[in-house]
Design a protein around this motif. Structure first.
Motif, short mmCIF file in Angstrom:
data_model
loop_
_atom_site.label_atom_id
_atom_site.label_comp_id
_atom_site.label_asym_id
_atom_site.label_seq_id
_atom_site.Cartn_x
_atom_site.Cartn_y
_atom_site.Cartn_z
N UNK A 289 0.57 -1.05 0.12
CA UNK A 289 -0.29 0.11 0.41
C UNK A 289 0.55 1.11 0.06
N UNK A 290 1.94 1.03 0.17
CA UNK A 290 2.95 2.06 -0.06
C UNK A 290 3.58 2.44 1.74
N UNK A 291 3.49 2.32 2.22
CA UNK A 291 4.27 2.71 3.77
C UNK A 291 5.47 2.37 3.92
N UNK A 292 6.22 2.51 4.52
CA UNK A 292 7.81 2.62 5.41
C UNK A 292 7.20 1.84 6.09
N UNK A 293 7.15 0.60 6.51
CA UNK A 293 7.04 -0.02 7.62
C UNK A 293 8.49 -0.19 8.34
N UNK A 294 8.43 0.21 9.64
CA UNK A 294 9.41 0.33 10.29
C UNK A 294 9.64 -0.92 11.99
N UNK A 295 10.02 -1.75 12.04
CA UNK A 295 9.98 -3.22 12.65
C UNK A 295 10.91 -2.88 13.59
N UNK A 296 10.51 -4.19 14.85
CA UNK A 296 11.98 -4.47 15.89
C UNK A 296 11.26 -5.05 16.85
N UNK A 297 12.20 -5.89 17.52
CA UNK A 297 13.03 -7.26 17.68
C UNK A 297 11.84 -6.90 19.08
N UNK A 298 11.09 -8.10 19.56
CA UNK A 298 10.18 -8.13 20.95
C UNK A 298 10.91 -8.33 22.10
N UNK A 299 11.49 -7.49 22.91
CA UNK A 299 12.43 -8.02 24.42
C UNK A 299 10.82 -8.37 25.06
N UNK A 300 11.82 -9.96 25.51
CA UNK A 300 11.56 -10.85 26.52
C UNK A 300 11.91 -10.68 28.24
N UNK A 301 11.44 -10.99 29.25
CA UNK A 301 12.00 -11.26 30.16
C UNK A 301 10.91 -11.19 31.61
N UNK A 302 11.62 -11.65 32.14
CA UNK A 302 10.64 -11.68 34.01
C UNK A 302 10.83 -10.71 34.54
N UNK A 303 9.32 -10.71 34.79
CA UNK A 303 9.82 -9.92 35.71
C UNK A 303 9.67 -10.05 37.36
N UNK A 304 10.53 -9.24 37.76
CA UNK A 304 10.93 -10.24 39.33
C UNK A 304 10.28 -10.28 40.16
#
Length: 164
Positions: free
Chosen positions: A64-79
């Motif tokens: 459709x013409x969008x410039x898509x910016x992606x980022x890796x999901x970061x996962x962590x455990x809530x202490x």
């Protein structure tokens, strides 16, 4: 003719859609907001796809013409709770694109309700740029609504933007 640029906070728009109870057709959204303007670019910010459905949606946006910016999901455990937390924030990328392109446009449309963008919006206004936030009541922060020149409520555009 006004030169416009679109900045779509994908996570925020997903939350808005859930809140409103209807889905946005992003092709229609792009057409609606640029029909009387010269489109400089349209950016969409989202996490890297981890499901085929997400990858197809990103492909649709690019088509459709969008410039898509992606980022890796970061996962962590809530202490405290021991629960796994998934986090992916593209606010910095959005602000960088906003200011890297500032000489190119007259009006910036922020499809987000995130108050973290309020200060960036204030700086854009000081540079003579018209700023518009597009979100929905209950999802837009007071800070952002107060900072922009104009706030557009998505529910008023349901007939034009709803995915069918």
């Amino acid at each position: 003719m006004e030169r416009a640029i679109l900045f779509v906070d994908g996570a925020n728009m997903n939350a808005c859609q859930m809140h409103m109870g209807w889905k946005i057709d992003f092709r229609k959204l792009k057409e609606h907001f640029t029909k009387d303007r010269f489109l400089i670019n349209s950016f969409y910010y989202t996490r890297e796809p981890d499901r085929e459905e997400d990858a197809k949606f990103i492909g649709f946006l690019v088509w459709t013409g969008f410039t898509v910016r992606t980022k890796r999901v970061k996962r962590y455990t809530d202490p405290e709770s021991g629960q796994e937390i998934a986090k992916c924030n593209l606010d910095v990328e959005m602000v960088i694109d906003t200011f890297n392109t500032v000489p190119l446009y007259d009006a910036a449309f922020f499809f987000s309700g995130d108050g973290d963008f309020a200060r960036a919006v204030e700086l854009l206004r000081s540079k003579g740029k018209r700023t518009v936030a597009v979100s929905t009541d209950g999802m837009i922060s007071f800070d952002l609504a107060n900072a922009v020149d104009e706030y557009i409520e998505l529910n008023t555009l349901r007939r034009e933007l709803e995915r069918r």
